[in-house]
Design an enzyme around this catalytic site. Structure first.
Site, PDB file in Angstrom:
ATOM      1  N   ASP A  82       0.838  -1.195   0.000  1.00 41.68           N
ATOM      2  CA  ASP A  82       0.000   0.000   0.000  1.00 41.68           C
ATOM      3  C   ASP A  82       0.878   1.252   0.000  1.00 41.68           C
ATOM      4  O   ASP A  82       1.868   1.336   0.740  1.00 41.68           O
ATOM      5  CB  ASP A  82      -0.896  -0.025   1.244  1.00 41.68           C
ATOM      6  CG  ASP A  82      -1.787   1.183   1.348  1.00 41.68           C
ATOM      7  OD1 ASP A  82      -2.672   1.346   0.502  1.00 41.68           O
ATOM      8  OD2 ASP A  82      -1.589   1.978   2.305  1.00 41.68           O
ATOM      9  N   GLU A 101       1.653  -0.511  -4.967  1.00 42.50           N
ATOM     10  CA  GLU A 101       0.708   0.550  -5.295  1.00 42.50           C
ATOM     11  C   GLU A 101       1.599   1.779  -5.483  1.00 42.50           C
ATOM     12  O   GLU A 101       2.068   2.353  -4.500  1.00 42.50           O
ATOM     13  CB  GLU A 101      -0.309   0.779  -4.169  1.00 42.50           C
ATOM     14  CG  GLU A 101      -1.303   1.867  -4.513  1.00 42.50           C
ATOM     15  CD  GLU A 101      -2.240   2.207  -3.355  1.00 42.50           C
ATOM     16  OE1 GLU A 101      -3.397   2.561  -3.626  1.00 42.50           O
ATOM     17  OE2 GLU A 101      -1.808   2.144  -2.189  1.00 42.50           O
TER      18      GLU A 101
END
Length: 730
Positions: free
Chosen positions: A364, A400
């Site tokens: 993330d 990401e």
């Protein structure tokens, strides 16, 4: 729920031994447990044990080796709850937030006895004041207690599926949401690791054809007070507290305040889930949040890191270390420039690989991990260490590739061995199918693995994780039903979530009884799924999109732990589900649809290129077609002899010649099927305009009708060579 705590301190009954400084955390050797905690700025550390009644026994750790405080307690083992009190200076203006009144969670805890309890105190400063300069005077017991565990587990010969990246189809899902309403999962197991491991769920995933499940965060997380005040929770879980502990919220076995619960049971339960998924041939990829923690900014709670060694674990503002450098939008960013914080992350990753048998990670806001002083640095210590690590470097690594800081959007810029969520793919595909013009060139790149982003640095098409929808944003069904977000249920007056969705409601906002609009919406869902699963690269499917899951237009359902987010197994679009299964099967059966190498664009044996782009009149596209804003339809010929690859036995890899036709035009078009590859007969395999279209064979040179806004897929079933003519591979 957490166990009750009291202020009572019970005299120690065991003699503390020196122990060892490594490994960090609490480790049981069947005779006792070694405890080790890193803090270079603390002046003292006390180990606190808690019994079932919450009574506390304290053991000051007097041994310190290389900033690690350690001790060994005999006759202490699995099920023992513990925490730490860490002493030192409380000086927020210098970045120091020690307060021995706060019982802290071990950063290396592999199990936690319940969740945070704000009512029992989780703040190191006096909240009655106007700022954070006054330390709290009363005991704070609200952080979850860590639990000593027994690591042993019978993996029963667990074998990693080891699916090649280019053959992967990833399925993003939430542990709880996947099984919470499943009618065939026992009620007591719904929403848990054990529920996901049940036969009905495993059979569904196998029949769908996916090769990997990407689990939204399973690290223990915190439910923010502002959400609890609205009657909501942090459903997505992107607010990590422990990087080693599976979240007890998703455990049917662990002690969650219920009689008969098993302390540490969530660890075994998670391992059983991984073992079951592997037995089904499905890999497990974890969505991990190593960029920030649940402790927020300078006014946030103190669960662990802040009170153990704030300047070590967090990036602080250089000229005012009271405040946190924040590129995540959450109040803090982990200090990956510090060796100990890097070690924490690497130890966590290795733990999940070696002890929990997971197959990869999606990071993330990965740009935060790559930041040096300010800029995102591809050669930062984080990447260097991962690439040198023989364990971590051999699993699937997915970034990401953005954060909220300056220069944080880094799609295409991560190093070799890394795949990336391709946000450019998502945006271009949404724009194309909602009818935007001028996207022909972009579509050419996106359909072929995004060579403009991943080829020059030595990566392959599968480095592009292609997706059109994900947990963050509209579902597929909502993408074709809503132009605007509808997030009122989140309690923020619809101000949260992205306003730029690149979606199209097909003429009416939300549900409608209009049959034409509903038919168009169905076709648009099939168009997007077909494009996703027939593109080069690694497709990622948002769980539930295959059967039309909706969130009623909510594009930021992070706090909706209810039917809005859970899979609705009772209202499946069966036709769409079967269509998706068919697409995944076609992708699997045809190596030309999941190439390991980029197209060369060069002629094969002197005549036919490995890929040729066509106008709807059957002629090859020219520069003017690519530059024309009105170009909304085209064909893509894939030469089955031009894969430039080998199969597992070392033989040349071949496939049928394939022809894909795409049209986002609002009018029906005639399309002349080409004779490329000396193909004489083309068989229709797929038509998004007609789910039930029978297989039909069309002669090269004939016209077919390409319905407005549709996709067709053909394979060559006969060539001139079959008829005694020229070599079709020429």
């Amino acid at each position: 729920m957490s166990h009750p705590s009291t202020a009572a301190v019970v005299p120690s009954q065991l003699k503390l031994r020196p122990g060892k400084s490594s490994p960090l955390g609490a480790h049981w050797d069947r005779q006792g447990t070694n405890f080790a905690l890193y803090s270079e700025n603390a002046t003292g550390v006390t180990l606190c044990l808690f019994d079932d009644a919450g009574r506390e026994t304290q053991y000051p750790l007097t041994e310190k080796t290389a900033h690690v405080w350690h001790g060994y307690l005999p006759e202490t083992g699995p099920g023992q709850r513990y925490g730490y009190r860490v002493d030192g200076e409380y000086a927020p203006d210098r970045g120091l937030r020690f307060n021995k009144k706060v019982v802290l969670t071990d950063p290396y805890a592999r199990s936690l006895a319940g969740t945070e309890q704000f009512g029992e105190g989780v703040f190191a400063y006096d909240m009655k004041g106007k700022d954070d300069f006054t330390p709290v005077a009363g005991d704070q017991h609200g952080a979850p207690k860590a639990v000593v565990i027994d690591d042993s587990f019978d993996w029963q010969g667990d074998a990693l599926p080891d699916v090649a990246f280019h053959q992967s189809v990833i399925y993003e899902a939430h542990v709880k949401g996947l099984s919470m309403t499943h009618p065939e999962v026992p009620e007591e197991l719904r929403g848990t690791y054990a529920g996901m491991a049940t036969e009905p769920v495993l059979n569904y995933l196998q029949e769908l054809g996916i090769t990997a499940i990407e689990l939204m965060p399973v690290h223990q997380h915190v439910d923010d007070p502002f959400l609890l005040g609205r009657g909501l929770t942090n459903y997505w879980g992107y607010s990590s507290l422990g990087f080693f502990a599976p979240d007890v919220r998703y455990s049917a076995y662990a002690n969650r305040g219920q009689a008969g619960g098993e302390l540490g049971g969530e660890v075994r339960e998670f391992k059983e889930l991984v073992r079951a998924l592997h037995a089904a041939g499905i890999e497990v990829i974890l969505d991990v949040v190593y960029n920030h923690t649940a402790e927020g900014n300078h006014l946030g709670p103190t669960f662990s890191f802040k009170g153990i060694d704030n300047p070590t674990y967090y990036r602080l503002v250089g000229d005012n270390p009271r405040f946190y450098y924040d590129t995540t939008g959450t109040g803090n960013s982990l200090n990956v420039r510090h060796p100990q914080t890097l070690q924490l992350i690497m130890d966590s990753l290795r733990y999940w690989i070696q002890e929990m048998h997971v197959d990869g990670f999606r990071f993330d806001l990965a740009s935060t991990l790559a930041r040096g002083l300010h800029e995102v640095d591809q050669l930062s210590s984080f990447f260097t260490i991962i690439h040198q690590d023989p364990v971590i470097s051999n699993v699937k690594l997915i970034a990401e590739p953005w954060d909220v800081g300056e220069g944080g959007y880094q799609v295409g810029n991560f190093p070799v061995q890394w795949a990336e969520w391709n946000g450019i793919y998502r945006d271009d595909m949404r724009k194309f199918w909602k009818g935007d013009g001028g996207l022909a060139s972009e579509m050419g790149y996106r359909l072929t693995g995004s060579s403009d982003l991943y080829k020059d640095d030595g990566r392959a098409p599968y480095a592009s994780i292609n997706f059109v929808t994900a947990h963050d944003g509209f579902t597929l069904r909502d993408t074709v039903m809503y132009n605007d977000k509808h997030n009122e249920a989140n309690g923020e007056d619809n101000n949260d979530g992205n306003n730029d969705n690149e979606s199209w409601n097909c003429g009416v906002e939300g549900p409608t009884d209009d049959p034409e609009i509903n038919e168009l919406r169905q076709r648009q869902q099939r168009n997007i799924l077909a494009t996703l699963l027939l593109s080069q690269g690694t497709p990622m499917l948002l769980g539930g999109d295959e059967f039309g899951r909706t969130q009623d237009g909510n594009n930021n359902a992070y706090c909706q732990d209810n039917e809005l987010s859970w899979f609705d197994w009772h209202n499946q679009d069966k036709a769409l589900l079967e269509f998706t299964r068919k697409l995944i099967a076609l992708r699997r059966e045809h190596p030309a649809l999941h190439r390991r190498k980029f197209f060369s664009g060069r002629p094969i044996r002197g005549e036919v290129s490995d890929i040729i782009w066509l106008r709807h009149d059957g002629e090859q596209m020219e520069d003017g077609d690519w530059d024309n804003n009105q170009t909304q339809s085209f064909g893509m010929f894939l030469d089955g002899n031009g894969l430039n690859d080998q199969d597992a036995q070392g033989d040349p890899l071949r496939d049928d010649h394939l022809l894909l036709l795409f049209s986002a035009s609002y009018v029906e078009l005639p399309f002349t099927l080409p004779g490329l590859g000396h193909c004489t007969d083309w068989e229709l395999l797929l038509d998004t305009a007609d789910d039930d279209a029978p297989s039909a064979v069309v002669m090269a040179g004939e016209e077919v009708s390409l319905t407005a806004r549709s996709v067709q897929l053909y394979r060559c079933t006969r060539t001139a060579e079959d008829e005694g003519g020229a070599d079709p591979s020429a």
